[in-house]
Write an enzyme that holds these catalytic residues in place. Structure first.
Site: not given
Length: 161
Positions: A46, A48-50, A54
């Site tokens: 997703t 923001v996660c990517s 992370l």
């Protein structure tokens, strides 16, 4: 979230990849006698996660190690194959343990589950980061909006460690 600072981590089953196969672990057994950072997020791949969550922990791995953190754990409601592939894509190597919580065992036990069905995602995890020392949550930062990554971001959370 139901879990708060000074609470003990629930003994939930989660999954990691080992030698190309998913392996079920009991999270309390893994965390016993360790000082770790756990960051939870809505989903692998997703936006923001990517783009931020992370990569921030991958990039700041050494700074966290210098503060005595033994493991950094990324947990999402994805299956362990997806978490493993996403980790490889971000070159996590041995820096981040990629953990799948596909049945939301851990996510629901700590009260981080959020319904994102309106966006086509189903039930996911809210975005948070916690410091856990021998099973006890000593610091916890939960984003008000899972689409935001500020107080749970690596560069901000390290100030609490």
């Amino acid at each position: 979230m139901n879990i708060k600072e000074n609470d003990q981590i629930p003994n939930s089953e989660v999954f990691v990849m080992e030698n190309g196969s998913p392996n079920k672990i009991r999270i309390q057994e893994f965390l016993k006698d360790k000082k770790v950072v756990i960051f939870g997020l809505p989903g692998a791949y997703t936006s923001v996660c990517s783009a931020k969550h992370l990569p921030g922990y991958v990039n700041m791995f050494e700074q966290y190690k210098e503060k005595g953190i033994e493991h950094i754990i990324c947990i999402s409601v994805n299956d362990p194959f997806v978490m493993n592939a996403w980790g490889k894509e971000h070159n996590v190597g041995e820096k981040i343990l990629m953990v799948g919580d596909p049945f939301l065992n851990f996510t629901k036990a700590i009260g981080a589950d959020v319904d994102k069905s309106a966006r086509g995602l189903g039930v996911r995890s809210n975005r948070y980061t916690m410091l856990v020392d021998n099973l006890k949550v000593t610091k916890l930062q939960e984003e008000e909006d899972a689409g935001s990554c500020e107080i749970s971001a690596a560069e901000n959370f390290i100030k609490l460690v």
